[in-house]
Write a protein that holds these residues in place. Structure first.
Motif, PDB file in Angstrom:
ATOM      1  N   ILE A   1       1.120  -1.097   0.064  1.00  0.00           N
ATOM      2  CA  ILE A   1      -0.253  -0.346   0.055  1.00  0.00           C
ATOM      3  C   ILE A   1       0.516   1.333   0.264  1.00  0.00           C
ATOM      4  O   ILE A   1       0.746   2.175  -0.469  1.00  0.00           O
ATOM      5  CB  ILE A   1      -0.774  -0.246   1.355  1.00  0.00           C
ATOM      6  CG1 ILE A   1      -2.004  -0.804   1.199  1.00  0.00           C
ATOM      7  CG2 ILE A   1      -1.480   1.867   1.222  1.00  0.00           C
ATOM      8  CD1 ILE A   1      -2.694  -1.313   2.139  1.00  0.00           C
ATOM      9  N   LEU A   2       2.189   1.298   0.954  1.00  0.00           N
ATOM     10  CA  LEU A   2       2.808   3.091   1.110  1.00  0.00           C
ATOM     11  C   LEU A   2       3.472   2.865  -0.242  1.00  0.00           C
ATOM     12  O   LEU A   2       3.589   3.887  -0.916  1.00  0.00           O
ATOM     13  CB  LEU A   2       3.562   2.045   1.659  1.00  0.00           C
ATOM     14  CG  LEU A   2       3.239   1.831   3.050  1.00  0.00           C
ATOM     15  CD1 LEU A   2       3.580   1.667   4.570  1.00  0.00           C
ATOM     16  CD2 LEU A   2       2.119   3.589   3.960  1.00  0.00           C
TER      17      LEU A   2
ATOM     18  N   LYS B   1       4.495   6.186  -5.654  1.00  0.00           N
ATOM     19  CA  LYS B   1       4.482   5.955  -6.732  1.00  0.00           C
ATOM     20  C   LYS B   1       3.683   6.673  -7.403  1.00  0.00           C
ATOM     21  O   LYS B   1       3.987   7.245  -8.669  1.00  0.00           O
ATOM     22  CB  LYS B   1       4.071   4.028  -7.666  1.00  0.00           C
ATOM     23  CG  LYS B   1       4.027   4.500  -9.187  1.00  0.00           C
ATOM     24  CD  LYS B   1       4.048   2.864  -9.501  1.00  0.00           C
ATOM     25  CE  LYS B   1       4.414   2.416 -10.798  1.00  0.00           C
ATOM     26  NZ  LYS B   1       3.940   1.113 -11.591  1.00  0.00           N
ATOM     27  N   ASN B   2       2.096   7.072  -6.867  1.00  0.00           N
ATOM     28  CA  ASN B   2       1.511   7.769  -7.450  1.00  0.00           C
ATOM     29  C   ASN B   2       1.316   9.193  -6.575  1.00  0.00           C
ATOM     30  O   ASN B   2       0.298   9.399  -7.035  1.00  0.00           O
ATOM     31  CB  ASN B   2      -0.317   6.351  -7.004  1.00  0.00           C
ATOM     32  CG  ASN B   2      -0.192   4.960  -7.670  1.00  0.00           C
ATOM     33  OD1 ASN B   2       1.067   5.147  -8.948  1.00  0.00           O
ATOM     34  ND2 ASN B   2      -1.338   4.445  -7.313  1.00  0.00           N
TER      35      ASN B   2
ATOM     36  N   HIS C   1      12.553   8.143  -1.366  1.00  0.00           N
ATOM     37  CA  HIS C   1      12.706   7.397  -2.693  1.00  0.00           C
ATOM     38  C   HIS C   1      12.328   6.731  -3.867  1.00  0.00           C
ATOM     39  O   HIS C   1      11.259   5.442  -3.548  1.00  0.00           O
ATOM     40  CB  HIS C   1      13.838   8.184  -3.130  1.00  0.00           C
ATOM     41  CG  HIS C   1      14.145   8.047  -4.690  1.00  0.00           C
ATOM     42  ND1 HIS C   1      13.929   8.088  -5.848  1.00  0.00           N
ATOM     43  CD2 HIS C   1      15.353   9.861  -4.798  1.00  0.00           C
ATOM     44  CE1 HIS C   1      13.974   9.167  -6.627  1.00  0.00           C
ATOM     45  NE2 HIS C   1      15.035  10.149  -5.696  1.00  0.00           N
ATOM     46  N   SER C   2      11.218   7.010  -4.273  1.00  0.00           N
ATOM     47  CA  SER C   2       9.982   6.409  -4.967  1.00  0.00           C
ATOM     48  C   SER C   2      10.913   5.913  -6.627  1.00  0.00           C
ATOM     49  O   SER C   2      10.173   4.138  -6.701  1.00  0.00           O
ATOM     50  CB  SER C   2       9.515   7.046  -6.203  1.00  0.00           C
ATOM     51  OG  SER C   2       9.472   7.827  -6.956  1.00  0.00           O
ATOM     52  N   GLN C   3      11.931   6.053  -6.948  1.00  0.00           N
ATOM     53  CA  GLN C   3      13.175   4.716  -7.171  1.00  0.00           C
ATOM     54  C   GLN C   3      14.288   4.172  -7.044  1.00  0.00           C
ATOM     55  O   GLN C   3      15.214   4.284  -7.207  1.00  0.00           O
ATOM     56  CB  GLN C   3      13.476   6.322  -8.435  1.00  0.00           C
ATOM     57  CG  GLN C   3      12.312   5.976  -9.916  1.00  0.00           C
ATOM     58  CD  GLN C   3      11.942   7.079 -10.722  1.00  0.00           C
ATOM     59  OE1 GLN C   3      13.102   8.275 -10.085  1.00  0.00           O
ATOM     60  NE2 GLN C   3      11.014   7.415 -10.537  1.00  0.00           N
ATOM     61  N   GLY C   4      13.609   3.860  -5.626  1.00  0.00           N
ATOM     62  CA  GLY C   4      14.967   3.331  -4.784  1.00  0.00           C
ATOM     63  C   GLY C   4      15.636   2.205  -5.834  1.00  0.00           C
ATOM     64  O   GLY C   4      16.669   1.435  -5.965  1.00  0.00           O
TER      65      GLY C   4
END
Length: 413
Positions: free
Chosen positions: A210-211, A216-217, A247-250
């Protein structure tokens, strides 16, 4: 002062953890709770969703008194190494009276009986294990088959689920070490370890999903928010605040670093990584040349004999440049680790004073001063904890701070 110990991930802390904590405290009438928590990388080979200090804060807010770090040399390894390292540290504190762990079974005696057999490894078990391994299955599956042949289907099913397996490894280690720590198991509540089902208590896997989707969104929908609120024993704002620096792109950053570390060196470098056997180094290198995502990379490498968790541990061990011989030195019976303190409340401070008087382990609250207390081999183990934190910060956090371990003080709650 009765002390309850728990070896855990808390990635993140949720209602199932709170239930285990409160239930066990009542069973053993504990006066204080200390935990050994995986730091920046978890036992299944994932970087933790939020950093170890944020997770420490949530644990202290949820009833834990003292939070210490389970070193990477134990935390991101097999169930046996994870359990052995954690129990070794708790034994060395000299103050831990009880060890609590969850299990799918929820009954101690059947688990203890099987652990005793696995600790002694009788000749017939070894023979059956060799036969099972010869069929090409993984070690955990081969062990399950050997126990099925030796003791029957009912007993072998105890080795088919992750929490039972880890429970057995705790018990096995306590037996081998002749530990005075009393084990306590409670039945795992709610969804299974890897489940995304929100029935009763949602698993940590489900909460992370969920997190990560909300990250991402860049949005947490109302249904997801309600689900989280139902499964957290603390304010949802506390967790969402912890997520603000994630960070969303980890995973993409991690994958790119893997390409640099692995493809820029000869294959012998990868071959020397823990859990790499039977030419797996070539399969990993080939997959890195073509796969576009971390999940796709792992899915390309796995097989009937090589499970996903093993692949992920290999990748984490390699990015930290941990070699087989170094890991073996950490697992030596003669090696004593250290107690790295991440946070405490006043009761936790009292536990630390007791450890200082009764324990046989160096206590680290300030790394700049504390590492001078360590032997060369202990400093080597600490190096991997620091490197894991640096990489977690580099890949999965927005604000990079080199050697954060040296600048962050323990959380005072």
């Amino acid at each position: 002062m009765k002390i309850l110990g728990i070896i855990t991930e808390y990635n993140p802390f949720h209602k199932g953890h709170a239930w285990q904590l409160e239930t066990t405290k009542k069973i053993c009438e504990a006066d204080g709770v200390m935990i050994l928590m995986s730091g920046s990388i978890t036992q299944r080979g994932d970087f933790a969703i939020i950093n170890k200090w944020e997770r420490t804060q949530l644990a202290l807010a949820s009833g834990v008194d003292l939070v210490c770090e389970l070193p990477f040399g134990y935390a991101c390894q097999s169930a046996e190494a994870f359990a052995r390292g954690g129990v070794k540290i708790l034994n060395a504190t000299g103050v831990c009276d009880f060890l609590s762990f969850g299990s799918e079974l929820g009954e101690l005696e059947p688990l203890k009986s099987l652990a005793a057999i696995l600790a002694k490894e009788p000749p017939e078990f070894k023979r059956l294990l060799t036969i099972a391994l010869g069929t090409g299955v993984s070690f955990p599956k081969a062990r399950e088959q050997a126990i099925r042949s030796l003791l029957g289907q009912k007993t072998s099913t105890l080795l088919a689920t992750p929490n039972n397996i880890l429970a057995i490894e705790y018990l096995k280690t306590l037996i081998i070490a002749n530990s005075t720590i009393t084990p306590i198991t409670v039945k795992r509540q709610g969804a299974g370890y890897h489940s995304l089902d929100s029935k009763d208590y949602l698993s940590a896997t489900g909460i992370r999903k969920i997190l990560l989707e909300s990250l991402k969104n860049n949005h947490l929908d109302s249904n997801s928010k309600l689900t989280l609120e139902d499964n957290l024993p603390y304010s949802i704002e506390a967790l969402l605040t912890s997520m603000e620096n994630v960070h969303s792109q980890g995973d993409e950053r991690f994958l790119n670093a893997l390409r640099v570390v692995i493809l820029s060196r000869n294959v012998g470098h990868l071959k020397n990584t823990p859990y790499v056997t039977e030419g797996l180094e070539h399969k990993i290198r080939d997959a890195l040349k073509t796969e576009k995502t971390l999940d796709a990379l792992v899915d390309t490498i796995i097989s009937k004999r090589i499970p996903k968790t093993r692949v992920r541990r290999i990748l984490c061990n390699r990015i930290l440049e941990l070699d087989k011989n170094v890991l073996l030195s950490f697992q030596s019976p003669s090696f004593t680790p250290y107690l790295r303190v991440l946070g405490f409340n006043p009761k936790g401070q009292a536990i630390l004073r007791k450890i200082k008087k009764q324990g046989e382990i160096p206590i680290l609250t300030n790394l700049s001063r504390g590492e001078r207390l360590l032997s060369p081999s202990q400093r080597e183990m600490l190096y991997y904890d620091i490197r894991a934190t640096d990489l977690h910060n580099l890949f999965y956090e927005k604000d990079y701070m080199y050697h954060k371990d040296y600048t962050k003080s323990p959380i005072l709650f």
